[in-house]
Motif scaffolding. Structure first.
Motif, PDB file in Angstrom:
ATOM      1  N   LYS A   1      10.562   2.908  -4.987  1.00  0.00           N
ATOM      2  CA  LYS A   1       9.126   3.093  -5.317  1.00  0.00           C
ATOM      3  C   LYS A   1       8.419   4.205  -4.728  1.00  0.00           C
ATOM      4  N   ASP A   2       9.434   4.767  -3.928  1.00  0.00           N
ATOM      5  CA  ASP A   2       8.923   6.184  -3.086  1.00  0.00           C
ATOM      6  C   ASP A   2       7.675   5.657  -2.282  1.00  0.00           C
ATOM      7  N   MET A   3       7.855   4.511  -1.621  1.00  0.00           N
ATOM      8  CA  MET A   3       7.043   3.883  -0.663  1.00  0.00           C
ATOM      9  C   MET A   3       7.366   3.969   0.825  1.00  0.00           C
ATOM     10  N   LYS A   4       6.695   4.319   1.678  1.00  0.00           N
ATOM     11  CA  LYS A   4       7.110   4.434   3.131  1.00  0.00           C
ATOM     12  C   LYS A   4       6.964   2.867   3.381  1.00  0.00           C
TER      13      LYS A   4
ATOM     14  N   GLU B   1       5.335   2.462   6.333  1.00  0.00           N
ATOM     15  CA  GLU B   1       3.762   2.440   6.755  1.00  0.00           C
ATOM     16  C   GLU B   1       3.041   1.777   5.666  1.00  0.00           C
ATOM     17  N   ALA B   2       3.153   2.303   4.267  1.00  0.00           N
ATOM     18  CA  ALA B   2       2.372   1.740   3.311  1.00  0.00           C
ATOM     19  C   ALA B   2       2.502   0.441   2.995  1.00  0.00           C
ATOM     20  N   LEU B   3       3.996  -0.013   2.689  1.00  0.00           N
ATOM     21  CA  LEU B   3       4.310  -1.346   2.940  1.00  0.00           C
ATOM     22  C   LEU B   3       3.623  -2.103   4.017  1.00  0.00           C
ATOM     23  N   ALA B   4       3.600  -1.849   5.149  1.00  0.00           N
ATOM     24  CA  ALA B   4       2.985  -2.307   6.103  1.00  0.00           C
ATOM     25  C   ALA B   4       1.590  -2.343   5.920  1.00  0.00           C
ATOM     26  N   ASP B   5       0.882  -1.554   5.511  1.00  0.00           N
ATOM     27  CA  ASP B   5      -0.643  -1.642   5.427  1.00  0.00           C
ATOM     28  C   ASP B   5      -0.769  -2.787   4.010  1.00  0.00           C
ATOM     29  N   ALA B   6       0.132  -2.704   3.088  1.00  0.00           N
ATOM     30  CA  ALA B   6      -0.219  -3.596   1.976  1.00  0.00           C
ATOM     31  C   ALA B   6      -0.024  -5.007   2.443  1.00  0.00           C
ATOM     32  N   LEU B   7       0.899  -5.315   3.456  1.00  0.00           N
ATOM     33  CA  LEU B   7       1.233  -6.680   3.854  1.00  0.00           C
ATOM     34  C   LEU B   7       0.194  -6.998   5.255  1.00  0.00           C
TER      35      LEU B   7
ATOM     36  N   GLN C   1       4.407  -1.459  11.097  1.00  0.00           N
ATOM     37  CA  GLN C   1       5.473  -0.802  10.647  1.00  0.00           C
ATOM     38  C   GLN C   1       6.779  -1.281  11.019  1.00  0.00           C
ATOM     39  N   GLN C   2       6.746  -1.816  12.233  1.00  0.00           N
ATOM     40  CA  GLN C   2       7.899  -2.372  13.229  1.00  0.00           C
ATOM     41  C   GLN C   2       8.430  -3.663  12.631  1.00  0.00           C
ATOM     42  N   THR C   3       7.484  -4.338  12.027  1.00  0.00           N
ATOM     43  CA  THR C   3       7.566  -5.659  11.317  1.00  0.00           C
ATOM     44  C   THR C   3       8.577  -5.485   9.978  1.00  0.00           C
ATOM     45  N   VAL C   4       7.770  -4.316   9.359  1.00  0.00           N
ATOM     46  CA  VAL C   4       8.468  -4.062   7.939  1.00  0.00           C
ATOM     47  C   VAL C   4       9.810  -3.699   8.352  1.00  0.00           C
ATOM     48  N   SER C   5      10.137  -2.864   9.399  1.00  0.00           N
ATOM     49  CA  SER C   5      11.743  -2.612   9.542  1.00  0.00           C
ATOM     50  C   SER C   5      12.351  -3.824  10.056  1.00  0.00           C
ATOM     51  N   ALA C   6      11.774  -4.755  10.817  1.00  0.00           N
ATOM     52  CA  ALA C   6      12.530  -5.816  11.422  1.00  0.00           C
ATOM     53  C   ALA C   6      12.807  -6.638   9.848  1.00  0.00           C
TER      54      ALA C   6
END
Length: 136
Positions: free
Chosen positions: A21-24, A26-32, A36-41
């Protein structure tokens, strides 16, 4: 970096869908509303609780089932259907969501009204000038 996903590694599936979806992160982290570290985890986790999975699915714009059933092979098949004219029929990229003739007739009617207003203004001007001449 390998794009092959293990059958039940939900984090890699989330990561791959996010990348498609060409989403970084950081963008997913903001949406949630997380870091960003939590998204990585999350993307490094083999499992994720259902509540968090539902939130991630909403943020990615996909269903929970789409994440759970995601495979690279399914994606290749899915995208190949766009090129298969036997499945989709002829492609018409010039499809209008309105009737062009209706739009043309609307513009003709608008021009007609503008012309009538202009004509009335000219008649009013002539009438005013005639009154000025009669007054002299």
């Amino acid at each position: 970096m390998s794009t092959v996903t293990k059958p039940y590694h939900i984090g890699r599936k989330i990561s791959r869908i996010r990348e498609l979806k060409d989403m970084k992160q950081e963008a997913l982290a903001d949406a949630l509303g997380i870091s960003q570290q939590t998204v990585s985890a999350i993307e490094n986790s083999e499992t994720i609780d259902d509540k968090k999975l539902l939130e991630v699915a909403k943020a990615l714009g996909v269903s929970v089932e789409a994440i759970k059933n995601f495979t690279e092979e399914n994606m290749v098949t899915y995208f190949n259907t766009f090129n298969d004219s036997t499945l989709n029929g002829p492609v018409n990229s010039n499809y209008c969501t309105f009737n062009p003739l209706d739009k043309l007739m609307e513009s003709v009617e608008e021009n007609k009204k503008l012309y009538e207003r202009l004509l009335q203004a000219e008649k009013d001007k002539i009438e005013y000038l005639e009154k000025l001449l009669q007054a002299k």
